[in-house]
Motif scaffolding. Structure first.
Motif, mmCIF file in Angstrom:
data_model
loop_
_atom_site.group_PDB
_atom_site.id
_atom_site.type_symbol
_atom_site.label_atom_id
_atom_site.label_comp_id
_atom_site.label_asym_id
_atom_site.label_seq_id
_atom_site.Cartn_x
_atom_site.Cartn_y
_atom_site.Cartn_z
ATOM 1 N N SER A 111 0.742 -1.154 0.138
ATOM 2 C CA SER A 111 -0.009 0.060 0.010
ATOM 3 C C SER A 111 0.838 1.161 0.043
ATOM 4 O O SER A 111 2.213 1.021 0.259
ATOM 5 C CB SER A 111 -1.117 -0.149 1.418
ATOM 6 O OG SER A 111 -0.224 0.480 2.258
ATOM 7 N N LYS A 115 -1.452 5.031 4.184
ATOM 8 C CA LYS A 115 -2.439 4.678 4.112
ATOM 9 C C LYS A 115 -2.365 3.052 4.329
ATOM 10 O O LYS A 115 -1.460 2.412 3.824
ATOM 11 C CB LYS A 115 -2.961 4.650 2.708
ATOM 12 C CG LYS A 115 -3.768 6.314 2.635
ATOM 13 C CD LYS A 115 -4.344 6.584 1.345
ATOM 14 C CE LYS A 115 -5.762 6.270 1.255
ATOM 15 N NZ LYS A 115 -6.546 6.232 0.108
ATOM 16 N N TYR A 116 -3.404 2.255 4.790
ATOM 17 C CA TYR A 116 -3.603 0.859 4.977
ATOM 18 C C TYR A 116 -2.489 0.239 5.327
ATOM 19 O O TYR A 116 -1.824 -0.900 4.796
ATOM 20 C CB TYR A 116 -3.834 0.290 3.529
ATOM 21 C CG TYR A 116 -4.955 1.150 2.821
ATOM 22 C CD1 TYR A 116 -5.049 1.656 1.696
ATOM 23 C CD2 TYR A 116 -6.435 1.386 3.502
ATOM 24 C CE1 TYR A 116 -6.121 2.317 1.024
ATOM 25 C CE2 TYR A 116 -7.425 2.023 2.938
ATOM 26 C CZ TYR A 116 -7.453 2.512 1.792
ATOM 27 O OH TYR A 116 -8.197 3.254 1.230
ATOM 28 N N ASN A 120 -4.630 -7.007 4.200
ATOM 29 C CA ASN A 120 -5.771 -6.983 3.559
ATOM 30 C C ASN A 120 -5.938 -5.689 2.704
ATOM 31 O O ASN A 120 -6.929 -5.179 2.648
ATOM 32 C CB ASN A 120 -7.032 -7.204 4.222
ATOM 33 C CG ASN A 120 -8.144 -7.488 3.224
ATOM 34 O OD1 ASN A 120 -7.918 -8.088 1.994
ATOM 35 N ND2 ASN A 120 -9.262 -7.371 3.626
ATOM 36 N N THR A 121 -4.739 -5.110 2.253
ATOM 37 C CA THR A 121 -4.711 -3.712 1.737
ATOM 38 C C THR A 121 -5.432 -3.459 0.600
ATOM 39 O O THR A 121 -5.758 -2.432 0.386
ATOM 40 C CB THR A 121 -3.079 -3.276 1.471
ATOM 41 O OG1 THR A 121 -2.486 -4.139 0.593
ATOM 42 C CG2 THR A 121 -2.449 -3.429 2.843
ATOM 43 N N ARG A 124 -9.083 -3.197 0.905
ATOM 44 C CA ARG A 124 -9.367 -1.948 1.583
ATOM 45 C C ARG A 124 -9.274 -0.841 0.388
ATOM 46 O O ARG A 124 -9.990 0.220 0.588
ATOM 47 C CB ARG A 124 -8.367 -1.851 2.605
ATOM 48 C CG ARG A 124 -8.698 -2.799 3.899
ATOM 49 C CD ARG A 124 -7.692 -3.173 4.704
ATOM 50 N NE ARG A 124 -7.153 -1.861 5.601
ATOM 51 C CZ ARG A 124 -6.128 -1.650 6.077
ATOM 52 N NH1 ARG A 124 -5.190 -2.665 6.181
ATOM 53 N NH2 ARG A 124 -6.131 -0.577 6.760
ATOM 54 N N ALA A 125 -8.293 -0.632 -0.164
ATOM 55 C CA ALA A 125 -8.170 0.251 -1.044
ATOM 56 C C ALA A 125 -9.330 0.426 -2.351
ATOM 57 O O ALA A 125 -10.003 1.491 -2.488
ATOM 58 C CB ALA A 125 -6.993 0.169 -1.953
ATOM 59 N N HIS A 133 -3.105 3.466 -5.866
ATOM 60 C CA HIS A 133 -2.701 2.390 -4.666
ATOM 61 C C HIS A 133 -1.236 2.293 -5.250
ATOM 62 O O HIS A 133 -0.593 3.029 -5.837
ATOM 63 C CB HIS A 133 -3.591 1.071 -5.165
ATOM 64 C CG HIS A 133 -3.393 -0.057 -3.932
ATOM 65 N ND1 HIS A 133 -3.361 0.452 -2.753
ATOM 66 C CD2 HIS A 133 -3.229 -1.234 -4.116
ATOM 67 C CE1 HIS A 133 -3.118 -0.710 -1.877
ATOM 68 N NE2 HIS A 133 -3.093 -1.693 -2.833
#
Ligand SMILES: Nc1nc2c(c(=O)[nH]1)N[C@@H](CN(C=O)c1ccc(C(=O)N[C@@H](CCC(=O)O)C(=O)O)cc1)CN2
Ligand SMILES: NCC(=O)N[C@@H]1O[C@H](COP(=O)([O-])[O-])[C@@H](O)[C@H]1O
Length: 212
Positions: A111, A115-116, A120-121, A124-125, A133
Motif C-alpha cells: 500500500s 494508508k492501509y 488486506n490492503t 481495503r483500497a 494504490h
C-alpha cells in the motif's frame, strides 16, 4: 559483498526477484539464507532451487514471540548478515529484534503507507473507492509499517478491476523496486540515520513518489 538474509512466510515472488537480481549480478550481494516461519512456504522451494540455505522457525516450537525472535536473531548473527529483507514475512517482530538490527531490516508493504497499514490492503483500497494504490519499501522498527519510508510506487485502480488485477499490478512494481532498494543498500548508498532514510547523503522525503 554484502550478506543478505531474506525472511518469508509464503509464495516468495519478491524473494525470487531478489534471487534473480543477485544471480544476474545486478545486486552486489549474496543471499546467505532464507528464513521462514512456515515450513510450507513455497519460497523455501525457490531458495532450494537456487542452492540457498533455508531455515524454518515455526512459532509453535517456541514458548513466545520473544524466544522465537531470539532464535532467529542468533542464526542471523551466525550468518554475519548485513541486511535482513522481509519479503512477505507475516509475523510482527518484537522490539528486541528490531532494535538489535536497527538500520539493517527493510520491508515491502502493498500500500502507499501510511494508508492501509496492516493486512488486506488491496481490498481495503478497492472498497474505499481509491483510484490509486501502490507499494512501499521502508526500514523496519518496532512500529508495524511505521519505519522510515525508502521508496514508494503508485499504480492506478480502474473501475472494472477485479481484486487480482490490482494484486498483479502492485506485484509488478514490487518486483521492479525491491531489487533496486536492496542494491542501494548493498552499494552503501542507502542508510538509516536518526530515524530517517538517506540515499547518497540525501534524506528521502516521501511526499512524492519514485514511480508513477
Ligand atoms: N516490528 C515490525 N514487525 C514487522 C513489520 C514492521 O514494520 N515492524 N512489518 C511486517 C510486515 N507486515 C506488513 O507489512 C505485517 C505482517 C504481519 C502482520 C500481522 O498482523 N501478523 C499477525 C498474524 C501473523 C500470522 O498469521 O501468524 C501477528 O503477527 O500476530 C501485520 C503486518 C512484518 N513484521
Ligand atoms: N504486510 C506485509 C505484506 O502484506 N507483504 C506483502 O506480502 C506479499 C508477499 O508476496 P511474495 O511472498 O510473493 O513475495 C507482497 O505483496 C508484500 O508486499
Amino acid at each position: 559483498m554484502k550478506n543478505i538474509v531474506v525472511m518469508i512466510s509464503g509464495n516468495g515472488s519478491n524473494l525470487q526477484a531478489i534471487i534473480d537480481a543477485t544471480t544476474s549480478g545486478y545486486i552486489n550481494g549474496k543471499i546467505v539464507a532464507v528464513i521462514s516461519n512456515k515450513a510450507s512456504a513455497y519460497g523455501l522451494e525457490r531458495a532450494k532451487k537456487a542452492n540457498i540455505p533455508t531455515f524454518v522457525f515455526a512459532r509453535k516450537q517456541f514458548s513466545d514471540n520473544l524466544a522465537m525472535d531470539s532464535a532467529i536473531a542468533e542464526k542471523i548473527e551466525q550468518l554475519n548478515a548485513d541486511l535482513i529483507v522481509l519479503a512477505g514475512y507475516m509475523k510482527i517482530l518484537t522490539p528486541e529484534f528490531t532494535q538489535r538490527f536497527t538500520g539493517k531490516i527493510i520491508n515491502i508493504h502493498p500500500s502507499l503507507l501510511p494508508k492501509y497499514a496492516g493486512l488486506n490492503t488491496h481490498q481495503r483500497a478497492m472498497d474505499a473507492g481509491d483510484t490509486e494504490h501502490g507499494m512501499t519499501i521502508h526500514f523496519v522498527n518496532e512500529e508495524v509499517d511505521g519505519g522510515a519510508i525508502i521508496l514508494q510506487s503508485k499504480v492506478p485502480i480502474y473501475p472494472d478491476d477485479e481484486l487480482d488485477d490490482v494484486i498483479q499490478r502492485v506485484y509488478e512494481q514490487e518486483h521492479r523496486c525491491y531489487p533496486l532498494v536492496v542494491e542501494w543498500f548493498c552499494s552503501n548508498r542507502l542508510y538509516l540515520k536518526n530515524g530517517k532514510a538517506y540515499l547518497d547523503e540525501q534524506q528521502l522525503a516521501c511526499q512524492g513518489y519514485a514511480f508513477e
